[in-house]
Each structure stands twice: as structure tokens, then as C-alpha cells.
Design a protein around this motif. Structure first.
Motif, short mmCIF file in Angstrom:
data_model
loop_
_atom_site.label_atom_id
_atom_site.label_comp_id
_atom_site.label_asym_id
_atom_site.label_seq_id
_atom_site.Cartn_x
_atom_site.Cartn_y
_atom_site.Cartn_z
N TYR B 147 0.84 -1.20 0.00
CA TYR B 147 0.00 0.00 0.00
C TYR B 147 0.87 1.25 0.00
O TYR B 147 2.05 1.20 0.34
CB TYR B 147 -0.89 0.03 1.24
CG TYR B 147 -1.82 -1.15 1.37
CD1 TYR B 147 -3.12 -1.10 0.85
CD2 TYR B 147 -1.40 -2.31 2.01
CE1 TYR B 147 -3.97 -2.18 0.98
CE2 TYR B 147 -2.26 -3.40 2.13
CZ TYR B 147 -3.54 -3.33 1.62
OH TYR B 147 -4.38 -4.41 1.74
N ILE B 148 0.24 2.38 -0.34
CA ILE B 148 0.96 3.65 -0.27
C ILE B 148 0.75 4.25 1.13
O ILE B 148 -0.38 4.36 1.61
CB ILE B 148 0.45 4.65 -1.34
CG1 ILE B 148 0.74 4.07 -2.74
CG2 ILE B 148 1.12 6.01 -1.18
CD1 ILE B 148 0.26 4.95 -3.89
N PHE B 149 1.86 4.61 1.76
CA PHE B 149 1.84 5.26 3.08
C PHE B 149 2.34 6.69 2.90
O PHE B 149 3.32 6.91 2.19
CB PHE B 149 2.76 4.53 4.06
CG PHE B 149 2.29 3.14 4.40
CD1 PHE B 149 1.52 2.92 5.52
CD2 PHE B 149 2.62 2.06 3.59
CE1 PHE B 149 1.07 1.63 5.84
CE2 PHE B 149 2.18 0.77 3.91
CZ PHE B 149 1.40 0.56 5.04
N SER B 150 1.69 7.64 3.56
CA SER B 150 2.06 9.03 3.30
C SER B 150 1.89 9.91 4.54
O SER B 150 1.26 9.51 5.51
CB SER B 150 1.20 9.59 2.17
OG SER B 150 -0.16 9.41 2.50
N PRO B 209 2.00 -3.75 5.03
CA PRO B 209 1.79 -3.29 6.41
C PRO B 209 2.80 -3.88 7.39
O PRO B 209 3.31 -3.19 8.27
CB PRO B 209 0.37 -3.76 6.73
CG PRO B 209 -0.31 -3.83 5.40
CD PRO B 209 0.74 -4.27 4.43
N LEU B 210 3.10 -5.18 7.22
CA LEU B 210 4.05 -5.83 8.11
C LEU B 210 5.44 -5.19 7.99
O LEU B 210 6.10 -4.91 9.00
CB LEU B 210 4.12 -7.33 7.78
CG LEU B 210 5.01 -8.18 8.66
CD1 LEU B 210 4.52 -8.17 10.10
CD2 LEU B 210 5.05 -9.63 8.15
N ALA B 211 5.86 -4.94 6.74
CA ALA B 211 7.17 -4.34 6.54
C ALA B 211 7.19 -2.89 7.02
O ALA B 211 8.21 -2.40 7.50
CB ALA B 211 7.57 -4.42 5.06
N ALA B 212 6.05 -2.19 6.91
CA ALA B 212 5.98 -0.81 7.40
C ALA B 212 6.31 -0.78 8.89
O ALA B 212 6.91 0.17 9.40
CB ALA B 212 4.60 -0.21 7.15
N ILE B 213 5.94 -1.86 9.58
CA ILE B 213 6.24 -1.94 11.01
C ILE B 213 7.70 -2.35 11.23
O ILE B 213 8.43 -1.69 11.95
CB ILE B 213 5.29 -2.94 11.70
CG1 ILE B 213 3.87 -2.36 11.74
CG2 ILE B 213 5.77 -3.24 13.13
CD1 ILE B 213 2.83 -3.31 12.26
N SER B 214 8.12 -3.44 10.57
CA SER B 214 9.47 -3.93 10.90
C SER B 214 10.55 -2.97 10.40
O SER B 214 11.63 -2.91 10.99
CB SER B 214 9.69 -5.36 10.40
OG SER B 214 9.35 -5.46 9.06
N LEU B 215 10.27 -2.21 9.34
CA LEU B 215 11.26 -1.23 8.87
C LEU B 215 11.13 0.12 9.61
O LEU B 215 11.88 1.05 9.35
CB LEU B 215 11.11 -0.99 7.37
CG LEU B 215 11.48 -2.16 6.47
CD1 LEU B 215 11.01 -1.92 5.05
CD2 LEU B 215 12.99 -2.40 6.49
N VAL B 221 5.03 8.26 9.03
CA VAL B 221 3.90 8.54 8.15
C VAL B 221 2.62 8.59 8.98
O VAL B 221 2.61 8.19 10.14
CB VAL B 221 3.76 7.48 7.03
CG1 VAL B 221 4.92 7.54 6.07
CG2 VAL B 221 3.61 6.08 7.63
N LYS B 222 1.55 9.11 8.35
CA LYS B 222 0.30 9.25 9.09
C LYS B 222 -0.86 8.52 8.43
O LYS B 222 -1.87 8.24 9.08
CB LYS B 222 -0.07 10.75 9.22
CG LYS B 222 0.78 11.50 10.23
CD LYS B 222 0.08 11.53 11.59
CE LYS B 222 0.99 11.97 12.71
NZ LYS B 222 1.45 10.87 13.56
N SER B 276 -1.23 -6.43 11.26
CA SER B 276 -0.36 -5.26 11.19
C SER B 276 -1.17 -3.99 10.94
O SER B 276 -0.85 -2.93 11.46
CB SER B 276 0.69 -5.43 10.10
OG SER B 276 1.51 -6.52 10.41
N ILE B 277 -2.21 -4.11 10.10
CA ILE B 277 -3.03 -2.93 9.82
C ILE B 277 -3.68 -2.43 11.11
O ILE B 277 -3.71 -1.24 11.39
CB ILE B 277 -4.09 -3.23 8.73
CG1 ILE B 277 -3.37 -3.49 7.39
CG2 ILE B 277 -5.08 -2.08 8.58
CD1 ILE B 277 -4.26 -3.83 6.22
#
Lengths: 287, 338
Positions: B147-150, B209-215, B221-222, B276-277
Motif C-alpha cells: 500500500y501507499i503510506f504518506s 503493512p508488516l514491513a511498514a512496522i518492521s522497517l 507517516v500518518k 499489522s493494519i
């Protein structure tokens, strides 16, 4: 007449409260000394048995004085050490439970800082900012909470909620570095070295940073706190696949005298045990 | 007594060594996944199953956590015969068989049912693509929806344009997606993303989502746009050379267990991503969901043109059309049956 009775009663209550407090205090210092003696114990079996008994005694005392910060800190340290030194080798599940218990005892100290407490369940950035409201005196609590919490996350990589707390753990260690980087033999450096050294770059690891933290820890502890060598070998040296460095770090641990740091004989004996186990795994870890 | 226990210990050590080193066939395997992760746990189960069923004749020697290098390093080592097998994402798989990258092409899938349908429908073609290039597929293990995180909320494709968007350097898929969105993305290595989010060099990124957490990107981001940019593929493969060395019964054990365990891993990582989401929301990330058919249609159109940019580079026009049609057929059947 009545007032005398009341006075007398009050006096008795007061006196018994005092006695209880004195009893608690002196038991607390027995526990204090007890844990000190355990830390000096080089025999792992004896240490394992006595640490367990002491932890239960400590929890009993906490029932009487649930907010006693000294007791809370001892419980936090004690459960972390028990998990790292003993439980982890037999059962990861047990170790996770004890790390979590350790963290929660420690957090009871930090939760008293109202401003920080509000951000504990919030995003890591707010938490990091609020850490600035703490002072030098909070360094021990910050370190032992981070230590327990970080170890919990290390053993909970399958749980996204646990992993999401890692930035808070890092923030606590950074706080320790800012306030007293030499606290507990520079172990905040040891922890950060482990954190950055156990993952590849692409997953957020940073080997150069890891190496610098380990080197700094060895410098601050004068090479006497042997767990630093063990984690240096286990993370950094295996990650860069430097077999020679791995062996030389671990042989330093094996060759070191147990009298190198008398007040931490137990930690160093644990380091020796871990080093032996790692050495046996060398052919699995290297190409 | 002491002598007895020493003897017992020696024979125990001997037994352990025998167990670890006596395989007739030892497969050297590399992955980026660290020890203790869901990925590695399932891989170890796979290894155990293979050892058990082969009576100890076959087993993996696993190098976890990127110890054998990144995906391209591992592929090179497999070419040289130093390694035999590995777990790869689209990046590595694309080096082996570019065609399979259609699986992580932009805005192709809306649900995991669609993903599964396409993997099933085109299984044979993908397997052949691997074999033609010297590899055998042991099982698919996707990274999952990306997904796009911004930093500021994104709903429409116009919103995307207002952002400084990161793209992984050398990632043709994401580049095509952003080109179709009318964005000129900023190419950076994955290791520079966290700092660049901090300094403001970029303010929108894409990942699972999982990688957004582990990285730890989630700390910078919001918002998360709840439209999957792509389904990032992943698979475990073995060099055909090594595979062909194995006697037929061991090949069967390896393949059957590979499929079984990688299916399990896929299910678990979907679950991890779902969790994760929730964790991201708890940590203050807002999920934005474009409502209305028009907006969805707009992303579909963008995806369609983005996928066209990659024709000839990764896959043929014909293959793309067939895959797209299969998705549409499945989707319309689904919406009718609802």
C-alpha cells in the motif's frame, strides 16, 4: 477515658505500621544484598535456584509495598536476568513471559511520570518526545525497562504488535546513552549493537552502527563484561560472515578469568555458557 | 560415574553430529528472513518434514537473515553452485524469470481471492518459466499486498501527485505505476527511506503493512491508502541442477512439502498483514478508503496503462491480456454471485 483508648489504639496502629515498615525495609535490604550475592555467584546451578526463590520473596514484598520503586526495579532486573540466563535456553515461551513481567514491573516506575505515561500506549514519536521530561535519576528504570522490553521483542518477531514497540525501546536506550552511557557496563550500547547487528540492511539493520556500539561497550566496560563479546559474535560477526572474528570474540570469553569482574561473576558465567553453545554451532552459522 | 556420563555425552554429540551432517542430499538454502520470524519458523517446519519423510536422507542447511547476502548475491552463488536454493521476492524472481513479475504488476488485484485464482490458473506457465531458466518452484510465498503510506492523506490519484514519492531504485514495476499516476518518483535504496522520510526528501512510500512496522517507516507517516498498489510476490525455488540430482522419491517429498508449507506460510503472512493494519491504526495511522465506483475505476485505468509500460520488458502483450481477462472474469463472477 475514651480518648485515651483511641490514643492507645492509634499508637498501636502507628507502632505496628512502623514495625511493618521497618520489617519491610530490612527484608528489602536483605533481598537487595541477596541479589547482590547472586550476581557474584559463579555457579550457575546455585544461582538459578536462588534467583527463583528471591524473585518470589521480592514479589511478596511488593504485595506490601506495590509502589516501592527500589523493589520494582529489583524485580525488573531479576526477572530479566533469570530469563536471559536460564529460561531462554530451555523455553522461549517461558522467557517471553518473564521478560514481559520484568518490563511491566519496570514500567510501574515510569508510569508515575505523568507526562510520559500518557504516551506509553501511543505512537513512538510522541513517546520519544516525552522522554525528555525525565531526568538523570530515571536512567536505571529506563535502561531495565528497555532491556526487558527489547529482549521480549527479540523473541516475539511473529507478533506485529510487539515489533511495533521496538522504536520505543530504541528511544529508551537513546535516553540512557544521553544521560549515562556507561550505566551498567555500557549495556545500552550492547543492546543497540544487538538490535542493529541482527538484521540485514534491507530489513533495517545497520552493521557499521552495530560494530561501533559493541566497540564502545567494550571500551566503557574495559572488556570485563563478557556478554558484550557474546552478542558481538552472535549478531555482527555472523551477519558479516566473519568466522575469524566470531572465534576470536568467543575465545576471549572462554579464556577470561571468572574473577575478572567479581560483582558480575554470574553474568560472566552466563556469558561463558552462551559462548560455548555458540561455538558448537559454528558450522551451522558460517558457509 | 563421571566416566559413564562422559561416554554418554560423547555418544550424544556423535548422534547429533550424525543427524546434522549425514544427509546424502543437503540443500544449501538462503533467505533474508531473520530467525524467529514467521517465515523462518515455517521454513524450519518444512526442513523437519523433509528430513522426517526421507528418513534423514534429505535436508536443508538454512542461512537466515541475509547472512548469504541480498537476493542478487544469492542468485549469483546459486549460479556458482555454492548455494542451491533460496527464498526470493519479486526482485530475485524477476532475475530468474521476468514473466512472473506480472504477478506483482500494479493495481491488478483487489482481493486475495483474485490473487489465488490467478496463481492457480497460470500455475503451469509460471513453473515452466522457472524451469526454462534453470530453476524449479518449490512453493509460492508472497510478501502480500503493498500500500501507499504518506504524511498527508491520499484518496485520489491527484493526491498522489502532490507528494514526493519514493521508488526503490531499479524497481520497474513501481516506476511504471507512478509514471501512470503522473508522478516522477524519487529513486532511493531501501536503506535510505527511513532517513529520507525524516528529512522530508520523500513523504510517500509503498510497502506491506508488516514491513511498514518492521522497517519502522510507520513512525514517519500518518496515512495508508487502502487500495493495494500491488501484490508483492515471493517464492522458494531450487536450482534445476540440484533438483535433478535427487532421486525421484526425494523430489516428490521436497515438492509436496514445499507446496504444503508455502501455502501455510502465505496464509500466515496474510494474517500477519491483517494484524499489522490494526497495529498501525493503534499507532495513530489513519486508513483512507476511496469510496465510490468512479475512484476505483480510475485506479483500474491507471493500472491498465501502467501494466502496458512493462510489455516487452517483463512479459508479452498476449500474456498480460490473458491474465487481465482472467481477473476480470473472476471478479464479475464474484460480484454476480454476491
Amino acid at each position: 477515658m475514651e480518648s485515651k483508648v483511641i490514643l492507645l489504639l492509634l499508637g498501636t496502629v502507628f507502632l505496628s505500621a512502623c514495625v511493618q515498615t521497618i520489617a519491610l525495609r530490612s527484608t528489602a535490604s536483605i533481598v537487595d544484598y541477596g541479589l547482590e550475592a547472586i550476581n557474584e555467584e559463579p555457579d550457575l546451578e546455585l544461582a538459578e535456584q536462588s534467583i527463583a526463590a528471591n524473585l518470589k520473596l521480592l514479589e511478596g514484598l511488593l504485595k506490601g509495598e506495590p509502589e516501592n520503586e527500589r523493589l520494582l526495579l529489583l524485580a525488573c532486573r531479576g526477572y530479566s536476568s533469570y530469563a536471559l540466563g536460564f529460561a531462554e535456553d530451555d523455553s522461549v515461551e517461558r522467557a517471553r513471559t518473564f521478560y514481559l513481567r520484568a518490563r511491566d514491573y519496570g514500567l510501574r516506575i515510569l508510569r508515575k511520570k505523568k507526562e510520559l505515561a500518557q504516551t506509553l500506549e501511543r505512537d513512538p514519536e510522541s513517546f520519544r518526545q516525552r522522554l525528555s521530561t525525565l531526568s538523570d535519576d530515571d536512567t536505571p528504570a529506563a535502561f531495565w525497562v528497555a532491556n526487558a522490553w527489547g529482549n521480549y521483542v527479540r523473541l516475539s518477531l511473529t507478533d506485529p504488535a510487539a515489533v511495533a514497540d521496538l522504536p520505543k525501546v530504541e528511544a529508551l536506550f537513546d535516553f540512557v546513552l544521553q544521560h549515562d552511557e556507561s550505566y551498567f557496563y555500557g549495556s545500552a550500547h550492547l543492546a543497540l549493537g544487538t538490535l542493529y547487528g541482527s538484521r540485514p540492511k534491507i530489513l533495517g539493520g545497520n552493521l557499521e552502527k552495530a560494530r561501533r556500539h559493541f566497540e564502545r561497550c567494550l571500551e566503557l566496560s574495559d572488556g570485563k563484561f563478557l556478554l558484550a563479546y557474546v552478542y558481538y559474535a552472535m549478531t555482527y560477526a555472523t551477519q558479516v560472515q566473519d568466522r575469524q572474528k566470531f572465534s576470536s570474540l568467543l575465545s576471549k570469553v572462554e579464556e577470561a578469568s571468572i574473577e575478572l569482574l567479581p560483582e558480575q561473576r554470574l553474568a560472566n558465567a552466563i556469558a561463558k555458557k552462551k559462548a560455548r553453545r555458540l561455538m558448537e554451532k559454528i558450522s551451522e552459522l558460517f558457509e | 560415574m563421571k566416566r559413564l556420563s562422559t561416554t554418554a555425552l560423547c555418544s550424544l554429540v556423535f548422534l547429533i553430529c550424525e543427524d546434522a551432517f549425514s544427509q546424502e542430499y543437503l540443500i544449501k538454502f538462503a533467505t533474508l528472513a531473520p530467525d524467529g520470524s514467521t517465515w523462518m519458523n515455517v521454513m524450519k517446519e518444512y526442513d523437519n518434514a523433509v528430513r522426517r519423510e526421507s528418513g534423514g536422507r534429505l535436508g536443508f542447511k538454512i542461512y537466515s537473515g541475509g547472512k548469504a547476502g541480498d537476493e542478487k548475491d544469492v542468485l549469483r552463488k546459486i549460479q556458482l553452485g555454492q548455494f542451491h536454493s533460496g527464498g526470493f521476492t519479486g526482485v530475485g524472481l524477476g532475475e530468474i524469470a521476468p514473466k512472473v513479475r506480472i504477478l506483482d504488476s500494479p493495481f491488478l488485484f483487489e482481493t486475495y481471492d483474485e490473487v489465488d485464482h490467478i496463481y492457480r490458473t497460470f500455475a503451469k506457465e509460471f513453473e515452466e518459466a522457472f524451469e526454462e531458466n534453470g530453476y524449479v518452484l518449490l512453493g509460492w510465498a508472497e510478501v502480500g499486498f503493498v500500500y501507499i503510506f504518506s504524511k498527508s492523506p491520499i484518496l485520489t490519484s491527484e493526491d498522489v501527485k502532490r507528494n514526493k514519492v519514493w521508488v526503490w531504485e531499479g524497481d520497474p514495476i513501481a516506476e511504471a505505476a507512478f509514471r501512470a499516476l503522473g508522478v516522477s518518483p524519487i529513486p532511493l535504496s531501501i536503506t535510505d527511506v527511513l532517513t529520507s522520510l525524516q528529512t522530508g526528501l520523500v513523504n510517500a512510500v509503498y510497502t506491506s503493512p508488516l514491513a511498514a512496522i518492521s522497517l519502522q517507516w510507520f513512525t514517519r507517516v500518518k496515512y495508508m491508502l487502502d487500495v493495494p498498489l500491488a501484490d508483492a510476490a515471493g517464492a522458494v525455488v531450487i536450482s534445476k541442477r540440484k533438483f535433478d540430482e535427487l532421486p525421484p522419491d526425494l523430489r516428490e517429498i521436497l515438492l509436496r512439502n514445499g507446496r504444503k508449507h508455502m501455502e501455510k506460510l502465505t496464509a500466515l503472512s496474510r494474517e500477519d498483514n491483517r494484524k499489522s493494519i490494526q497495529v498501525l491504526q493503534k499507532n495513530g495511522i489513519e486508513i483512507t478508503l476511496p469510496s465510490g465506483v468512479e475512484l476505483r475505476q480510475r485506479y483500474y485505468e491507471i493500472g491498465k496503462s501502467a501494466r502496458r509500460f512493462l510489455v516487452g520488458k517483463l512479459y508479452s502483450e498476449d500474456f498480460l491480456t490473458r491474465v487481465e481477462q482472467a481477473v476480470l472474469d473472476f471478479r464479475s463472477k464474484r460480484s454476480h454471485s454476491r
